[in-house]
Design a protein around this motif. Structure first.
Motif, mmCIF file in Angstrom:
data_model
loop_
_atom_site.group_PDB
_atom_site.id
_atom_site.type_symbol
_atom_site.label_atom_id
_atom_site.label_comp_id
_atom_site.label_asym_id
_atom_site.label_seq_id
_atom_site.Cartn_x
_atom_site.Cartn_y
_atom_site.Cartn_z
ATOM 1 N N TRP A 271 18.697 8.872 10.019
ATOM 2 C CA TRP A 271 18.702 10.152 10.733
ATOM 3 C C TRP A 271 17.276 10.679 10.870
ATOM 4 C CZ3 TRP A 271 16.947 14.909 9.108
ATOM 5 C CH2 TRP A 271 17.164 15.970 9.995
ATOM 6 N N LEU A 272 16.532 10.669 9.767
ATOM 7 C CA LEU A 272 15.159 11.179 9.807
ATOM 8 C C LEU A 272 14.272 10.290 10.672
ATOM 9 C CD1 LEU A 272 13.043 13.225 8.891
ATOM 10 C CD2 LEU A 272 12.641 11.767 6.891
ATOM 11 N N LEU A 273 14.401 8.985 10.540
ATOM 12 C CA LEU A 273 13.586 8.073 11.347
ATOM 13 C C LEU A 273 13.846 8.298 12.831
ATOM 14 C CD1 LEU A 273 13.920 4.891 9.113
ATOM 15 C CD2 LEU A 273 11.954 6.435 9.285
ATOM 16 N N ASP A 274 15.088 8.560 13.198
ATOM 17 C CA ASP A 274 15.400 8.874 14.601
ATOM 18 C C ASP A 274 14.692 10.160 15.042
ATOM 19 O OD1 ASP A 274 16.991 6.622 14.804
ATOM 20 O OD2 ASP A 274 18.892 7.727 14.611
ATOM 21 N N GLN A 275 14.648 11.168 14.161
ATOM 22 C CA GLN A 275 13.959 12.419 14.479
ATOM 23 C C GLN A 275 12.459 12.182 14.677
ATOM 24 O OE1 GLN A 275 15.990 15.120 14.978
ATOM 25 N NE2 GLN A 275 17.514 13.581 14.460
ATOM 26 N N LEU A 276 11.900 11.308 13.853
ATOM 27 C CA LEU A 276 10.463 11.035 13.912
ATOM 28 C C LEU A 276 10.093 10.290 15.185
ATOM 29 C CD1 LEU A 276 9.790 9.991 10.209
ATOM 30 C CD2 LEU A 276 9.335 12.219 11.296
ATOM 31 N N GLU A 277 11.023 9.532 15.741
ATOM 32 C CA GLU A 277 10.749 8.746 16.948
ATOM 33 C C GLU A 277 10.878 9.546 18.225
ATOM 34 O OE1 GLU A 277 13.366 5.388 16.565
ATOM 35 O OE2 GLU A 277 12.277 4.632 14.801
ATOM 36 N N ASP B 258 0.848 -1.189 0.000
ATOM 37 C CA ASP B 258 0.000 0.000 0.000
ATOM 38 C C ASP B 258 0.887 1.244 0.000
ATOM 39 O OD1 ASP B 258 -1.955 1.944 0.276
ATOM 40 O OD2 ASP B 258 -2.477 1.395 2.344
ATOM 41 N N ARG B 259 1.389 1.584 -1.170
ATOM 42 C CA ARG B 259 2.304 2.732 -1.270
ATOM 43 C C ARG B 259 1.654 4.050 -0.841
ATOM 44 N NH1 ARG B 259 6.979 1.186 -4.784
ATOM 45 N NH2 ARG B 259 6.606 -0.994 -5.239
ATOM 46 N N PRO B 260 0.407 4.328 -1.270
ATOM 47 C CA PRO B 260 -0.216 5.568 -0.794
ATOM 48 C C PRO B 260 -0.398 5.574 0.728
ATOM 49 C CG PRO B 260 -1.361 4.770 -2.737
ATOM 50 C CD PRO B 260 -0.418 3.682 -2.310
ATOM 51 N N GLY B 261 -0.775 4.439 1.303
ATOM 52 C CA GLY B 261 -0.940 4.352 2.756
ATOM 53 C C GLY B 261 0.372 4.587 3.487
ATOM 54 N N ALA B 262 1.458 4.019 2.977
ATOM 55 C CA ALA B 262 2.776 4.221 3.579
ATOM 56 C C ALA B 262 3.179 5.696 3.483
ATOM 57 C CB ALA B 262 3.807 3.333 2.894
ATOM 58 N N ALA B 263 2.887 6.319 2.356
ATOM 59 C CA ALA B 263 3.196 7.738 2.188
ATOM 60 C C ALA B 263 2.363 8.591 3.144
ATOM 61 C CB ALA B 263 2.957 8.173 0.745
ATOM 62 N N ARG B 264 1.081 8.236 3.340
ATOM 63 C CA ARG B 264 0.233 8.965 4.286
ATOM 64 C C ARG B 264 0.799 8.890 5.703
ATOM 65 N NH1 ARG B 264 -3.373 6.001 2.056
ATOM 66 N NH2 ARG B 264 -4.763 6.774 0.489
ATOM 67 N N ARG B 265 1.246 7.701 6.103
ATOM 68 C CA ARG B 265 1.836 7.547 7.446
ATOM 69 C C ARG B 265 3.070 8.444 7.595
ATOM 70 N NH1 ARG B 265 0.312 2.404 6.240
ATOM 71 N NH2 ARG B 265 2.409 1.688 5.640
ATOM 72 N N LEU B 266 3.927 8.452 6.567
ATOM 73 C CA LEU B 266 5.114 9.295 6.614
ATOM 74 C C LEU B 266 4.727 10.775 6.665
ATOM 75 C CD1 LEU B 266 8.191 9.629 6.554
ATOM 76 C CD2 LEU B 266 8.038 9.605 4.037
ATOM 77 N N LEU B 267 3.737 11.176 5.869
ATOM 78 C CA LEU B 267 3.305 12.575 5.880
ATOM 79 C C LEU B 267 2.790 12.999 7.251
ATOM 80 C CD1 LEU B 267 1.513 12.830 2.414
ATOM 81 C CD2 LEU B 267 3.721 13.839 3.059
#
Length: 132
Positions: free
Chosen positions: A124-130, A27-36
């Motif tokens: 780096w970004l994933l660490d910032q998001l957590e 689910d590429r759109p769903g994965a993108a929504r989660r990231l957004l």
């Protein structure tokens, strides 16, 4: 651009989403929504920083429809073709702030060098998001 911006973070969304084997390919759109959603929350915590997200392919539909997240001050660029081309063009067009591009793509990193942008990997970004 957000007022008072000194730094711009350009996110290669496909590369960041693809860095975690969490089933995003189903689910590429769903994965993108989660990231957004995560990036919107991060944008709210950062000062003097603008986040620009590049969406390509099927992920571009994440910004429309009833499931589209409220992205507030997040800047979203829908790549008309190659996401990498759009990332390079976007980074090169920003001349009044320090630009960091989040990607693990070595070829893209090489293409960004002439723009003056720095690069960092998705971790780096994933660490910032957590962070809370």
């Amino acid at each position: 651009m957000v007022t008072g911006v000194h730094q711009v973070i350009v996110v290669d969304a496909a590369n960041v989403v693809g860095s975690r084997p969490d089933g995003w390919w189903r689910d590429r759109p769903g994965a993108a929504r989660r990231l957004l959603r995560q990036l919107t929350a991060l944008q709210e915590r950062l000062e003097d920083t603008e986040i620009v997200v590049i969406l390509e392919g099927a992920a571009r539909s994440a910004t429309s429809g009833p499931d589209a997240p409220d992205t507030a001050d997040l800047r979203i660029v829908l790549a008309p073709g190659s996401g990498d081309d759009t990332i390079v063009t976007t980074a090169a067009a920003i001349t009044d702030a320090h630009v960091t591009v989040v990607t693990a793509d070595r070829g893209l990193r090489d293409r960004l060098e002439p723009t003056g942008a720095t690069t960092t990997g998705p971790r780096w970004l994933l660490d910032q998001l957590e962070q809370p």
